[in-house]
Design a protein around this motif. Structure first.
Motif, short mmCIF file in Angstrom:
data_model
loop_
_atom_site.label_atom_id
_atom_site.label_comp_id
_atom_site.label_asym_id
_atom_site.label_seq_id
_atom_site.Cartn_x
_atom_site.Cartn_y
_atom_site.Cartn_z
N VAL A 118 0.89 -1.17 0.00
CA VAL A 118 0.00 0.00 0.00
C VAL A 118 0.92 1.21 0.00
N ASP A 119 0.82 2.06 -1.00
CA ASP A 119 1.64 3.28 -0.98
C ASP A 119 1.02 4.36 -1.86
N THR A 120 1.67 5.51 -1.86
CA THR A 120 1.05 6.66 -2.51
C THR A 120 1.13 6.58 -4.04
N SER A 121 1.97 5.70 -4.60
CA SER A 121 1.96 5.58 -6.06
C SER A 121 0.96 4.54 -6.53
N GLY A 122 0.86 3.43 -5.81
CA GLY A 122 -0.09 2.38 -6.21
C GLY A 122 -1.42 2.47 -5.48
N GLY A 123 -1.48 3.29 -4.45
CA GLY A 123 -2.71 3.38 -3.65
C GLY A 123 -3.06 2.03 -3.04
N LEU A 154 5.82 7.53 6.97
CA LEU A 154 6.12 8.93 7.33
C LEU A 154 6.65 9.73 6.14
N ALA A 155 7.45 9.06 5.29
CA ALA A 155 8.08 9.78 4.19
C ALA A 155 7.07 10.13 3.10
N ARG A 156 5.96 9.43 3.08
CA ARG A 156 4.98 9.63 2.00
C ARG A 156 3.64 9.99 2.59
N GLN A 157 3.39 11.26 2.58
CA GLN A 157 2.12 11.80 3.09
C GLN A 157 0.95 11.11 2.42
N GLY A 158 0.01 10.67 3.22
CA GLY A 158 -1.19 10.04 2.66
C GLY A 158 -1.19 8.53 2.82
N THR A 159 -0.03 7.97 3.20
CA THR A 159 0.02 6.50 3.31
C THR A 159 -0.87 6.00 4.45
#
Ligand SMILES: [Zn+2]
Length: 392
Positions: A118-123, A154-159
């Motif tokens: 789960v991350d901000t590029s793949g959602g 923490l490094a990727r806002q929205g995670t």
């Protein structure tokens, strides 16, 4: 068909017996007239295997081309390479996970815990893909989904809100990742992970690759939160490499706390890193169980959907040679895996779910070292594979 009589099989390599399956479960008593019967011809009968730590979504196992691996040596290189590769190729986590889950089933694995990115590029795209696979495999294979922040929180806002969404849509477990080495703020990271677990009432399984004193510090913070939130029996630490490279005294103090709090360890037993060893974990009363981690993905070209192979690798890494020791390696992909992941009704006792594997081997130890073809795989009392080929 969930009623079946397996004649002349040797449960766990013991004396020949007949095993009756009624209503998808192992049963006692006389077989009803006309029940479907399989002649085991003296083959070894094992319970369905448990894969306790893999990444079904990442694999390239199903793709025609070999993935040329040119990844750098650090963990962050692997994380960044994968994220870029995923964005570039549009990797289909649904197709990948389904191919991998089916390959596992054909080799006798009926229960899987998969961490899913789960991350901000793949959602939440990968979680949605693996949820579809879980649906497709329902009744044949149990799949647990860990919402896993592979690129950090923490490094990727929205995670954090993506993890929240993944848990709301059906992920079973909250994942976490190297609170110091990757996240650089262990208290903040773990407070988010355990906060999500508390809000959703779900367990936690954290990837902890950190070495030595750093990893031991993160582990202490994990244990503190497990205690504070009364999450006994609901927390797993994956890898826990630090337990393989601190002093035995430090290790044993941590293992004693883990046993008290029911915190399990998932190990892949890699040859390339210090690892928590099976014998001291078991002696301390800590559940340690096995998994492949990723299989043929951008992290590693290695791994196989064969849990007998993983048991062998655990045996090799732990220098397990005696038959009774090799039985402990097998336990890591069987009873201990079910206990560590919380899969109920595992085993060969009456009342257990009839997940069964038949192989040609004289003993359990031979099954682990020779990894013979799976003659028959039964899941919930249904024959699902013969000679390594799925029939269901
Ligand atoms: Zn992993």
């Amino acid at each position: 068909m969930t009623e079946l009589l397996l004649r002349n099989v040797r449960p766990m390599g013991g004396a020949a017996a007949d095993v009756l399956v009624l209503g998808g479960r192992i049963a006692k008593g006389a077989a009803p007239d006309g029940i479907a019967t399989v002649d085991g011809a003296g083959a070894l009968l094992l319970p369905g295997f448990v894969e306790g730590h893999t990444h079904l979504d990442k694999t390239t196992f199903h793709q025609p081309d070999w993935l040329v691996n040119e990844v750098g040596p650090r963990i962050i290189d692997k994380i960044d390479t994968e994220r870029e590769w995923r964005a570039r190729t549009g990797h289909d986590a649904g197709a990948a996970s389904l191919a991998m889950a089916r390959a596992f089933l054909a080799q006798g694995t009926t229960r899987i815990r998969s961490h899913v990115d789960v991350d901000t590029s793949g959602g939440t795209r990968h979680v949605e893909g693996v949820l579809r696979t879980r649906e497709a495999m329902a009744g044949l294979q149990d799949i647990q989904i860990v919402a896993f922040p592979q690129s950090g929180i923490l490094a990727r806002q929205g995670t954090e809100s993506l993890l929240d969404a993944a848990l709301a849509m059906g992920a079973d477990i909250v994942g976490g990742l190297d609170p110091c080495a990757i996240e650089r703020d262990p208290v903040k990271h773990l407070n988010i992970v355990f906060g999500l677990a508390e809000r959703h009432g779900k367990p936690v399984d954290i990837h902890l690759h950190e070495p030595g004193a750093m990893g031991a510090f993160s582990l202490e913070l994990i244990l503190e939160r497990t205690r504070a939130l009364a999450m006994q029996g609901k927390v797993v630490v994956s890898h826990a490499f630090c337990l393989g490279d601190i002093t035995e005294r430090e290790r044993d103090a941590l293992l004693a706390q883990m046993a008290e709090l029911g915190v399990g360890i998932a190990t892949t037993a890699p040859a390339s890193r210090p690892v928590p060893l099976v014998a001291p974990c078991r002696a301390a009363g800590v559940t340690i169980f096995g998994g492949n981690d990723g299989i043929r993905d951008t992290w590693t070209p290695y791994g196989s959907p064969d849990m007998l192979e993983r048991a062998m690798l655990i045996g090799l890494r732990n220098n397990l040679r005696r038959d009774d020791e090799i039985a402990l390696a097998f336990d890591c992909v069987s009873d201990a895996g079910a206990a560590g992941c919380g899969f109920a009704g595992h085993g060969l006792a009456p009342g257990a779910r009839a997940d069964l594997v038949l192989v040609e081997a004289r003993s359990l130890a031979e099954a682990v070292v020779a990894r013979p073809p799976r003659r028959l795989v039964v899941s919930g009392g249904r024959i699902v594979a013969r000679d390594g080929i799925l029939v269901a």
